[in-house]
Design a protein around this motif. Structure first.
Motif, PDB file in Angstrom:
ATOM      1  N   PRO A  21       0.834  -1.203   0.000  1.00 34.81           N
ATOM      2  CA  PRO A  21       0.000   0.000   0.000  1.00 34.81           C
ATOM      3  C   PRO A  21       0.866   1.249   0.000  1.00 34.81           C
ATOM      4  O   PRO A  21       1.968   1.258   0.505  1.00 34.81           O
ATOM      5  CB  PRO A  21      -0.809  -0.124   1.290  1.00 34.81           C
ATOM      6  CG  PRO A  21      -0.002  -1.005   2.181  1.00 34.81           C
ATOM      7  CD  PRO A  21       0.711  -1.970   1.275  1.00 34.81           C
ATOM      8  N   GLN A  22       0.318   2.299  -0.584  1.00 33.60           N
ATOM      9  CA  GLN A  22       1.057   3.555  -0.654  1.00 33.60           C
ATOM     10  C   GLN A  22       1.232   4.128   0.737  1.00 33.60           C
ATOM     11  O   GLN A  22       0.288   4.280   1.484  1.00 33.60           O
ATOM     12  CB  GLN A  22       0.293   4.534  -1.542  1.00 33.60           C
ATOM     13  CG  GLN A  22       0.966   5.858  -1.722  1.00 33.60           C
ATOM     14  CD  GLN A  22       0.174   6.726  -2.672  1.00 33.60           C
ATOM     15  OE1 GLN A  22      -0.488   6.232  -3.566  1.00 33.60           O
ATOM     16  NE2 GLN A  22       0.228   8.023  -2.461  1.00 33.60           N
ATOM     17  N   GLN A  23       2.471   4.430   1.086  1.00 37.53           N
ATOM     18  CA  GLN A  23       2.782   4.948   2.414  1.00 37.53           C
ATOM     19  C   GLN A  23       3.166   6.416   2.318  1.00 37.53           C
ATOM     20  O   GLN A  23       3.984   6.810   1.492  1.00 37.53           O
ATOM     21  CB  GLN A  23       3.940   4.157   3.030  1.00 37.53           C
ATOM     22  CG  GLN A  23       3.632   2.676   3.220  1.00 37.53           C
ATOM     23  CD  GLN A  23       2.553   2.435   4.254  1.00 37.53           C
ATOM     24  OE1 GLN A  23       2.406   3.235   5.175  1.00 37.53           O
ATOM     25  NE2 GLN A  23       1.798   1.359   4.118  1.00 37.53           N
ATOM     26  N   LYS A  24       2.581   7.229   3.168  1.00 35.26           N
ATOM     27  CA  LYS A  24       2.964   8.639   3.260  1.00 35.26           C
ATOM     28  C   LYS A  24       3.174   8.986   4.724  1.00 35.26           C
ATOM     29  O   LYS A  24       2.467   8.484   5.591  1.00 35.26           O
ATOM     30  CB  LYS A  24       1.875   9.539   2.666  1.00 35.26           C
ATOM     31  CG  LYS A  24       1.843   9.523   1.150  1.00 35.26           C
ATOM     32  CD  LYS A  24       0.932  10.629   0.643  1.00 35.26           C
ATOM     33  CE  LYS A  24       0.988  10.679  -0.874  1.00 35.26           C
ATOM     34  NZ  LYS A  24       0.176  11.791  -1.395  1.00 35.26           N
ATOM     35  N   PRO A  25       4.136   9.840   5.007  1.00 31.60           N
ATOM     36  CA  PRO A  25       4.359  10.220   6.390  1.00 31.60           C
ATOM     37  C   PRO A  25       3.205  11.039   6.937  1.00 31.60           C
ATOM     38  O   PRO A  25       2.509  11.738   6.205  1.00 31.60           O
ATOM     39  CB  PRO A  25       5.642  11.067   6.307  1.00 31.60           C
ATOM     40  CG  PRO A  25       5.664  11.581   4.912  1.00 31.60           C
ATOM     41  CD  PRO A  25       5.052  10.498   4.073  1.00 31.60           C
ATOM     42  N   THR A 267       9.718   0.708  -3.657  1.00 35.54           N
ATOM     43  CA  THR A 267       9.995   1.883  -4.455  1.00 35.54           C
ATOM     44  C   THR A 267      10.107   1.591  -5.940  1.00 35.54           C
ATOM     45  O   THR A 267      10.180   2.514  -6.729  1.00 35.54           O
ATOM     46  CB  THR A 267      11.315   2.535  -3.990  1.00 35.54           C
ATOM     47  OG1 THR A 267      12.374   1.567  -4.070  1.00 35.54           O
ATOM     48  CG2 THR A 267      11.193   3.034  -2.569  1.00 35.54           C
ATOM     49  N   LYS A 268      10.122   0.357  -6.355  1.00 30.87           N
ATOM     50  CA  LYS A 268      10.206   0.082  -7.783  1.00 30.87           C
ATOM     51  C   LYS A 268       8.813   0.061  -8.401  1.00 30.87           C
ATOM     52  O   LYS A 268       7.832  -0.306  -7.756  1.00 30.87           O
ATOM     53  CB  LYS A 268      10.915  -1.246  -8.039  1.00 30.87           C
ATOM     54  CG  LYS A 268      10.120  -2.479  -7.634  1.00 30.87           C
ATOM     55  CD  LYS A 268      10.872  -3.740  -8.001  1.00 30.87           C
ATOM     56  CE  LYS A 268      10.048  -4.999  -7.638  1.00 30.87           C
ATOM     57  NZ  LYS A 268      10.743  -6.223  -8.022  1.00 30.87           N
ATOM     58  N   PRO A 269       8.682   0.486  -9.675  1.00 21.50           N
ATOM     59  CA  PRO A 269       7.388   0.431 -10.348  1.00 21.50           C
ATOM     60  C   PRO A 269       6.865  -1.006 -10.421  1.00 21.50           C
ATOM     61  O   PRO A 269       7.618  -1.952 -10.642  1.00 21.50           O
ATOM     62  CB  PRO A 269       7.704   0.973 -11.744  1.00 21.50           C
ATOM     63  CG  PRO A 269       8.936   1.793 -11.574  1.00 21.50           C
ATOM     64  CD  PRO A 269       9.738   1.093 -10.501  1.00 21.50           C
ATOM     65  N   LEU A 270       5.564  -1.159 -10.232  1.00 28.19           N
ATOM     66  CA  LEU A 270       4.946  -2.477 -10.217  1.00 28.19           C
ATOM     67  C   LEU A 270       4.545  -2.911 -11.619  1.00 28.19           C
ATOM     68  O   LEU A 270       4.256  -2.073 -12.475  1.00 28.19           O
ATOM     69  CB  LEU A 270       3.717  -2.469  -9.315  1.00 28.19           C
ATOM     70  CG  LEU A 270       3.955  -2.170  -7.836  1.00 28.19           C
ATOM     71  CD1 LEU A 270       2.625  -2.031  -7.111  1.00 28.19           C
ATOM     72  CD2 LEU A 270       4.796  -3.267  -7.192  1.00 28.19           C
ATOM     73  N   ARG A 279      -9.220  -0.255  -5.707  1.00 28.73           N
ATOM     74  CA  ARG A 279      -9.305   1.202  -5.588  1.00 28.73           C
ATOM     75  C   ARG A 279      -8.829   1.898  -6.860  1.00 28.73           C
ATOM     76  O   ARG A 279      -9.351   2.961  -7.220  1.00 28.73           O
ATOM     77  CB  ARG A 279      -8.529   1.681  -4.369  1.00 28.73           C
ATOM     78  CG  ARG A 279      -7.029   1.509  -4.420  1.00 28.73           C
ATOM     79  CD  ARG A 279      -6.443   1.825  -3.063  1.00 28.73           C
ATOM     80  NE  ARG A 279      -4.997   2.017  -3.111  1.00 28.73           N
ATOM     81  CZ  ARG A 279      -4.261   2.298  -2.041  1.00 28.73           C
ATOM     82  NH1 ARG A 279      -4.844   2.410  -0.855  1.00 28.73           N
ATOM     83  NH2 ARG A 279      -2.962   2.478  -2.140  1.00 28.73           N
ATOM     84  N   VAL A 280      -7.851   1.340  -7.570  1.00 19.75           N
ATOM     85  CA  VAL A 280      -7.424   1.900  -8.848  1.00 19.75           C
ATOM     86  C   VAL A 280      -8.551   1.795  -9.874  1.00 19.75           C
ATOM     87  O   VAL A 280      -8.810   2.733 -10.639  1.00 19.75           O
ATOM     88  CB  VAL A 280      -6.149   1.201  -9.357  1.00 19.75           C
ATOM     89  CG1 VAL A 280      -5.817   1.644 -10.775  1.00 19.75           C
ATOM     90  CG2 VAL A 280      -4.968   1.495  -8.432  1.00 19.75           C
ATOM     91  N   ASN A 409      -4.377   9.617  -7.769  1.00 23.28           N
ATOM     92  CA  ASN A 409      -3.044   9.638  -7.172  1.00 23.28           C
ATOM     93  C   ASN A 409      -3.012   8.879  -5.852  1.00 23.28           C
ATOM     94  O   ASN A 409      -2.053   8.173  -5.551  1.00 23.28           O
ATOM     95  CB  ASN A 409      -2.586  11.085  -6.955  1.00 23.28           C
ATOM     96  CG  ASN A 409      -2.147  11.758  -8.242  1.00 23.28           C
ATOM     97  OD1 ASN A 409      -1.573  11.120  -9.121  1.00 23.28           O
ATOM     98  ND2 ASN A 409      -2.437  13.038  -8.372  1.00 23.28           N
ATOM     99  N   ALA A 410      -4.086   9.015  -5.039  1.00 21.68           N
ATOM    100  CA  ALA A 410      -4.134   8.312  -3.759  1.00 21.68           C
ATOM    101  C   ALA A 410      -4.324   6.813  -3.931  1.00 21.68           C
ATOM    102  O   ALA A 410      -3.988   6.033  -3.037  1.00 21.68           O
ATOM    103  CB  ALA A 410      -5.273   8.877  -2.906  1.00 21.68           C
ATOM    104  N   SER A 411      -4.831   6.381  -5.080  1.00 26.95           N
ATOM    105  CA  SER A 411      -5.091   4.949  -5.288  1.00 26.95           C
ATOM    106  C   SER A 411      -3.854   4.167  -5.704  1.00 26.95           C
ATOM    107  O   SER A 411      -3.886   2.931  -5.724  1.00 26.95           O
ATOM    108  CB  SER A 411      -6.178   4.773  -6.356  1.00 26.95           C
ATOM    109  OG  SER A 411      -5.680   5.082  -7.653  1.00 26.95           O
ATOM    110  N   ALA A 412      -2.757   4.854  -6.050  1.00 26.49           N
ATOM    111  CA  ALA A 412      -1.555   4.152  -6.521  1.00 26.49           C
ATOM    112  C   ALA A 412      -1.072   3.144  -5.479  1.00 26.49           C
ATOM    113  O   ALA A 412      -0.952   3.475  -4.298  1.00 26.49           O
ATOM    114  CB  ALA A 412      -0.445   5.158  -6.816  1.00 26.49           C
ATOM    115  N   PRO A 413      -0.777   1.885  -5.876  1.00 27.72           N
ATOM    116  CA  PRO A 413      -0.329   0.870  -4.920  1.00 27.72           C
ATOM    117  C   PRO A 413       0.955   1.239  -4.192  1.00 27.72           C
ATOM    118  O   PRO A 413       1.146   0.850  -3.044  1.00 27.72           O
ATOM    119  CB  PRO A 413      -0.134  -0.378  -5.799  1.00 27.72           C
ATOM    120  CG  PRO A 413      -1.047  -0.169  -6.961  1.00 27.72           C
ATOM    121  CD  PRO A 413      -1.005   1.313  -7.220  1.00 27.72           C
ATOM    122  N   ASN A 414       1.869   1.957  -4.840  1.00 28.31           N
ATOM    123  CA  ASN A 414       3.041   2.490  -4.152  1.00 28.31           C
ATOM    124  C   ASN A 414       3.499   3.768  -4.842  1.00 28.31           C
ATOM    125  O   ASN A 414       3.023   4.116  -5.919  1.00 28.31           O
ATOM    126  CB  ASN A 414       4.168   1.449  -4.046  1.00 28.31           C
ATOM    127  CG  ASN A 414       4.792   1.116  -5.399  1.00 28.31           C
ATOM    128  OD1 ASN A 414       4.504   1.750  -6.413  1.00 28.31           O
ATOM    129  ND2 ASN A 414       5.643   0.114  -5.417  1.00 28.31           N
TER     130      ASN A 414
END
Length: 483
Positions: A21-25, A267-270, A279-280, A409-414
């Protein structure tokens, strides 16, 4: 026995690797926008719609002049729709690859390629005198242009959850400035030897190619923006390889990816299959639904204005159409800038999306109302009042785009797959935008020619599109997935 559970992080197509899942601080306070870079992105946003909208005022006359319709007025809308669809059709074939490439080699090289494509194709379009040369020019523009999706990815790169809505309040302003300037340039500069014989009457080139001047202005601006991007725009992401190495021009390069294998997986593209999480898909469908209505409205609008009053339109010429479309762009951009953030904070993402979509019912219903009034009164003040109300309804409906961009943008897996996620969504929307103008303008022509549902069949079709958008929007969560 282990039961497999699924949620909105689970890929619809199973793959061996797990999607992180996409992680943000967690951020306290509001982060200021990085204006030195964001202002360049905004300026690029102005150019993109100018490229597509500059032809809108003179497209019906262009189709008539090249003789492809054999003098049949009802067929003009069909070929205008095809012309509008070509850009999006070719874009649909390439945009996902450009976006994936931007995750790998960086955003900046792809932007430069897109600006080069815009310049070449616009000069080519202005020098076209046959239908097929016009077709080739529009296809070239769509195939080389991945800038729209790359700019969305750059915005996600340089913003966070505290300032994202603020950024997307400015994007419609820049986009609508381009939409306003494009038709204005196209309407005022088309056939300059006829409109301004004292100024341009001695230029044989402009007599032979009456649409070269507006197209040449856009092509020149693309070259100017190329220089600005090359010298002043910084790379917003951490590419895994350089563009030179990707092309095989460099054989040695130190990897820019983290060495830790755990961090590398995040961090690598999926791969493509791992992008297809629930969600995407939801965010992409919401984008596609609202884009279908918007492109259908924009396809019908100039043709409706140019259609003679007795056939159900307003009978306006190219300069008048250009001025109305320019007014729409200015009004939309200013009101989005003033009210989008407030409406988003007040209603929330999903409710603002649904409110915007519902406003499209009166927007579409005003087409037959304007036609009826014009037949009864001619081009009276009341007719223009109805046109103004329709433009206002469109402005309200446009807030859906700012919302849906945030959801995508929020739906991106990483974080490393933001470009690919935007590319996937843009590919679907490009297909929709490729089919939409051709379908809706064909329906418009049939409605007039056969008097289907009293000449209003196309508007019922567009109302059905709105119903679909309402259903899709109801599936969006109340808050962004990353919050």
């Amino acid at each position: 026995m282990t039961l497999e559970t699924t949620d909105e992080e689970t890929p619809l197509l199973h793959a061996n690797d797990h999607v992180e899942p996409q992680q943000k601080p967690v951020i306290t306070g509001k982060t200021p926008l990085p204006w030195s870079q964001f202002s360049i992105i905004l300026s690029l946003q102005v150019l993109e719609p100018m490229t597509s909208q500059v032809i809108s005022p003179f497209a019906p006359q262009l189709i008539r002049s090249i003789g492809i319709t054999n003098g049949e007025e009802a067929r003009v809308a069909i070929y205008v729709g095809v012309l509008q669809s070509l850009f999006f059709a070719t874009e649909a074939l390439t945009t996902f690859h450009w976006s994936r490439l931007s995750d790998r080699v960086g955003r900046k090289p792809i932007l430069l390629i897109g600006l080069t494509g815009i310049s070449i194709s616009m000069f080519s379009f202005g020098l076209s005198r046959t239908f097929w040369s016009v077709v080739l020019s529009r296809c070239l523009c769509g195939a080389l242009n991945g800038n729209v999706v790359v700019m969305k990815s750059m915005i996600a790169d340089i913003t966070d959850s505290t300032n994202m809505s603020q950024a997307y309040a400015y994007i419609p302003f820049a986009w609508q400035a381009g939409i306003a300037l494009g038709p204005l340039i196209g309407g005022l500069l088309a056939s300059p030897t006829v409109q301004y014989p004292e100024l341009f009457g001695r230029f044989e080139l402009l007599k032979a190619y009456p649409y070269f001047l507006p197209c040449g202005v856009i092509g020149t601006l693309a070259l100017v923006w190329w220089c600005i991007t090359f010298f002043f725009l910084s790379e917003s992401t951490q590419p895994s390889t350089s563009f030179a190495r990707f092309l095989g021009l460099s054989k040695s390069e130190r990897s820019t990816m983290p060495s830790d294998s755990g961090l590398r997986s995040k961090t690598k593209p999926l791969p493509f299959r791992e992008l297809l999480v629930t969600r995407v898909v939801i965010a992409t469908c919401a984008y596609a639904a609202t884009a279908l209505i918007e492109i259908s409205f924009r396809a019908v609008q100039p043709v409706f204005y140019a259609t003679p009053i007795e056939m159900g339109g307003l009978g306006l010429d190219a300069p008048a159409i250009g001025i109305i479309l320019a007014m729409l762009g200015i009004l939309n951009g200013v009101l989005q800038l003033l009210f989008f953030v407030r409406l988003h904070d007040w209603l929330g993402g999903r409710n603002l999306y649904l409110f915007s979509v519902f406003s499209r019912f009166p927007m579409i219903a005003l087409f037959p109302a304007i036609s009826f009034a014009a037949k009864a009164q001619g081009l009276s003040y009341f007719v223009y009042l109805l046109v103004g109300l329709q433009l206002l309804a469109f402005v309200i409906s446009y807030s859906a785009f700012g919302v849906v961009f945030m959801y995508i943008n929020a739906s991106a897996p990483n974080r490393a797959s933001i470009g690919a996620t935007n590319g996937l969504a843009q590919t679907v929307v490009s297909v929709i935008r490729a089919l939409g103008p051709a379908v809706v303008n064909s329906a418009y022509s049939l409605s007039i020619e056969k008097q289907l549902l009293g000449g209003n069949m196309v508007y019922w079709l567009m109302a059905g599109m709105v119903c679909i958008a309402v259903g899709v929007g109801s599936a969006l969560p109340r808050r962004l997935w990353c919050e």
